[in-house]
Design an enzyme around this catalytic site. Structure first.
Site, short mmCIF file in Angstrom:
data_model
loop_
_atom_site.label_atom_id
_atom_site.label_comp_id
_atom_site.label_asym_id
_atom_site.label_seq_id
_atom_site.Cartn_x
_atom_site.Cartn_y
_atom_site.Cartn_z
N SER A 112 -6.82 2.15 -4.44
CA SER A 112 -5.59 2.66 -3.83
C SER A 112 -4.64 3.18 -4.88
O SER A 112 -3.74 3.96 -4.57
CB SER A 112 -4.88 1.54 -3.06
OG SER A 112 -5.45 1.36 -1.80
N GLU B 232 0.82 -1.21 0.00
CA GLU B 232 0.00 0.00 0.00
C GLU B 232 0.85 1.25 0.00
O GLU B 232 0.70 2.14 -0.83
CB GLU B 232 -0.91 0.00 1.23
CG GLU B 232 -1.79 1.23 1.36
CD GLU B 232 -2.86 1.28 0.28
OE1 GLU B 232 -2.73 2.12 -0.63
OE2 GLU B 232 -3.80 0.48 0.36
N ASP C 141 1.33 4.02 -3.04
CA ASP C 141 0.89 5.40 -2.85
C ASP C 141 1.98 6.40 -3.16
O ASP C 141 1.79 7.34 -3.93
CB ASP C 141 0.42 5.59 -1.40
CG ASP C 141 -0.88 4.86 -1.09
OD1 ASP C 141 -1.55 4.43 -2.05
OD2 ASP C 141 -1.21 4.71 0.10
#
Length: 736
Positions: free
Chosen positions: A643, A413, A417
């Site tokens: 995401s 994640e 990002d």
């Protein structure tokens, strides 16, 4: 999990938000509602009664002032038709407008002190009081409270919580919005979900993942031996069960008339114990091992690239293993999800699709800034980020770290990002805002936004890929967080959230009949807040119009141009774009015209009991959510999820800000009134309208809801206004 596939870690990865917090009314005596313990926590009070010395941390939210005026202010400074557009407030001005009354703070502190409880104002906000106390002290202070001891069924953790109704005395009832820590049950991550429930039995290989690329794919699988057992021999798989594995045969059916048989000899397979795999395969095989109830010493294998086959056409995959010199065949393993091949997504892919001129992709404005927020122990490795810059040809920038970071344990994640935010908006100082692990057992959403707002000059754009179901949170908590988002908007900050990866989100995904039994979709927060920009997910496809795939007198209509459709597991993505209608927040006026038009057309086919048609509708916009190339622990891993969509949109907003700042103009701030205004003016000019697909299928392709929000002309509840057309947006915002 990145929404790494949000499926396999379900961090879905939109991941969760915060503790359930009890609401108190302004009437005295104030009462907290009676709670119930989550199923994972067992009451063991009969065996282990709660000890009076057990610690508790309570957080009291003190009521704030002038909230109607705050709301009016943020809407005025965010409305492109307002004379106050982008006339933002300073931190001091927002604090002076909204801060709680000193007498309320004093009343709560004195009340706690009178009970012998140590308490102080929150380090980042005078509007919260934090008390470090014990079960015994709270029991003495709050008459009638009965604490119980709860043990987590999987982790064995023991905590004390109360499910009793609670009364606050008159002297503090009017001062408190809510208090957390009395009945808040920590959320503990369960075993991650596996992308599919393959119906493999006996000697059939268990397909843990099909990695889909540009005209080629590979299979990552756990071989089962002829006796049905798993193997721990990586050098000669299944030799420890008699007949050794000799190879693999994959049947790929795209055209029933000419199926493709793709064979791999043993020396072409890469086989390792699950514990020996690194990068993206490490988390995949650990999920699969847990699902199949085998140890991490079990061997998993990867085929070489298989193909070529045409992109963007459905492929059905089955796989068998070949054993010994006699070429004995195993039972058949099935990959149950549809498979569509297609190009991997890079920053350049997104620049091309969303019309970003090369000359604006690299910032030259020192005052610009952006940020990602990371929870749940999600960290990044600077070496991975440097490798990403190198292989993508991106211009690097400084990273400001706030909070902890373990660069030896990069997460999917966090890596996704920061890499794609900085890959889209290049040469912009970026804050990695980390709150480490859980705070009091919950994602530290409140801690994060208070830290941001306590900063005199916080980053202008924030990308966040975490969320939770509205019903799991107290209404007072969500409304208080919404106020904090309003403060951010009043100060000129853009807060961008992913919309979730589980489609319409059935009330109980573990129950295959949940959609029909409960007849209710579950909205997600904070995407459902009216004061954030929620981003849905798309995927590239040559079937972006209804005519594609139809037939004329028996002759199929084929489309060659690559467009976008709704990201869905039904069309080969590993996630389905979240979207829907809030049960907590009313529909804001800035979106009512477009949303009501949708409800009168496509939305009218869904029975009214499934959703709140008068609630805040989301997402607001969308971007690609499929096959993002991310560097994790030095290896490339393809990632799906909203995401990925959120940092894409955040990066584009940072580039718009860059051009504004370079001309001495203020940044965009809260985006939604501008976006919907442009959509009403000329949606086709500013957005790629997504009109194909729906979000009825969540985590399980065999258990889709009977209804879902469909993509449609104009705004829809799965891709919002559509994906951005950057050049047209830039031209217009520079003129406002």
């Amino acid at each position: 999990s990145p929404l790494t596939m949000r499926t396999h870690v379900n961090a879905c990865v939109l991941l969760c938000v915060a503790a359930a917090l009890f609401c108190v009314s302004s009437a005295a005596p104030a009462k907290l509602s009676v709670g119930t313990a989550p199923a994972a926590w067992k009451d063991v009070s009969d065996t282990f009664p709660p000890h009076p010395a057990l610690p508790l941390t309570l957080t009291f939210a003190i009521k704030q002032r002038n909230l109607d005026q705050l709301r009016d202010t943020v809407l005025r400074v965010s409305d492109p038709l307002s004379p106050k557009y982008r006339h933002f407030l300073s931190k001091q001005e927002v604090d002076a407008l909204t801060s709680s009354r000193p007498e309320h703070r004093s009343a709560v502190l004195q009340w706690l002190e009178s009970g012998g409880i140590d308490a102080a104002l929150h380090e980042n906000s005078d509007d919260f009081v934090v008390a470090h106390t014990t079960v015994g002290a709270v029991s003495r202070l709050l008459a009638g409270v009965r604490f119980s001891t709860f043990k987590h069924r999987h982790t064995g953790e023991v905590i004390a919580r109360t499910l009793s109704p609670i009364k606050f005395p008159e002297e503090v009832a009017d001062a408190i919005d809510f208090v957390g820590g009395l009945n808040t049950f920590p959320k503990r991550l369960e075993a991650p979900l596996v992308p599919t429930r393959a119906q493999a039995t006996s000697s059939a290989p268990y397909i843990a993942r099909i990695v889909a690329g540009d005209e080629f794919f590979s299979s990552f699988f756990m071989p089962r031996c002829l006796d049905g057992g798993y193997t721990t021999s990586a050098s000669a798989p299944c030799s420890d069960h008699g007949t050794a594995l000799a190879g693999s045969l994959v049947l790929a059916v795209q055209d029933p008339i000419s199926p493709l048989y793709l064979s791999s000899q043993l020396d072409q397979l890469t086989c390792k114990a699950c514990s020996a795999w690194t990068g993206g395969f490490a988390s995949i095989c650990k999920s699969a091992a847990s699902s199949q109830n085998v140890p991490t010493s079990a061997v998993f294998c990867a085929t070489p690239p298989l193909g070529p086959m045409p992109n963007y056409m459905q492929i059905n995959i089955t796989q068998i293993s070949v054993f010994g010199t006699s070429q004995t065949l195993s039972d058949t393993g099935v990959w149950e999800r549809p498979l569509f091949l297609g190009a991997f997504t890079t920053p350049q892919t997104l620049f091309d699709r969303y019309e970003v001129p090369v000359e604006v992709a690299v910032s030259s404005t020192a005052s610009n800034s952006q940020s990602v927020a990371e929870f749940l122990g999600q960290y990044y490795a600077p070496s991975d980020l440097d490798m990403f810059f190198d292989i993508m040809g991106a211009v690097p920038a400084d990273v400001d770290l706030i909070g902890p970071n373990d660069d030896t344990d990069p997460g999917g994640e966090a890596s996704l990002d920061i890499q794609f935010l900085m890959g889209i908006a290049q040469n912009i100082t970026t804050t990695f805002w980390s709150l480490g692990n859980l705070h009091e057992g919950q994602e530290p959403f409140l801690e994060w936004i208070l830290e941001v707002l306590n900063d005199q000059n916080p980053p202008l754009v924030h990308s966040i890929s975490y969320g939770d179901d509205e019903p799991s949170l107290e209404v007072a908590y969500m409304k208080r967080i919404d106020v904090e988002f309003q403060k951010a908007g009043a100060r000129g900050l853009s807060i961008i959230f992913s919309s979730g990866d589980n489609g319409v989100n059935a009330a109980d995904p573990s129950n295959e009949d949940s959609c029909t039994q409960d007849e209710r979709f579950v909205p997600g927060f904070p995407a459902s807040s009216p004061f954030v920009t929620a981003v849905g997910g798309t995927q590239f496809s040559t079937a972006s119009y209804a005519a594609c795939g139809m037939s004329v007198l028996g002759v199929p209509v084929s489309c060659e141009a690559v467009g976008e459709i709704t990201s869905s597991i039904a069309t080969g993505s590993r996630i389905t774009s979240g979207g829907g209608f809030s049960d907590v927040f009313a529909m804001p006026s800035y979106q009512s015209e477009q949303v009501k038009a949708y409800l009168s057309t496509e939305g009218s086919s869904i029975p009214s009991q499934y959703f709140n048609a008068s609630g805040r509708a989301y997402p607001d916009v969308a971007a690609c959510a499929r096959n993002f190339l991310v560097v994790i622990s030095g290896e490339l891993d393809p990632v799906d999820g909203t995401s990925a969509s959120a940092p894409t949109i955040a990066g584009l907003v940072a580039l718009l800000n860059d051009q504004l700042l370079a001309r001495g103009k203020p940044p965009l701030g809260f985006l939604n009134p501008l976006l919907y205004s442009l959509g009403r003016t000329n949606q086709a000019r500013y957005f790629n309208d997504i009109i194909m697909g729906d979000n009825s299928c969540g985590e399980d392709i065999n258990n889709c809801c009977p209804y879902g929000y469909s993509a449609a002309i104009g705004w829809d509840a799965v891709t919002g206004l559509g994906s951005p057309r950057f050049t047209h947006l830039l031209t217009t915002v520079l003129q406002i």
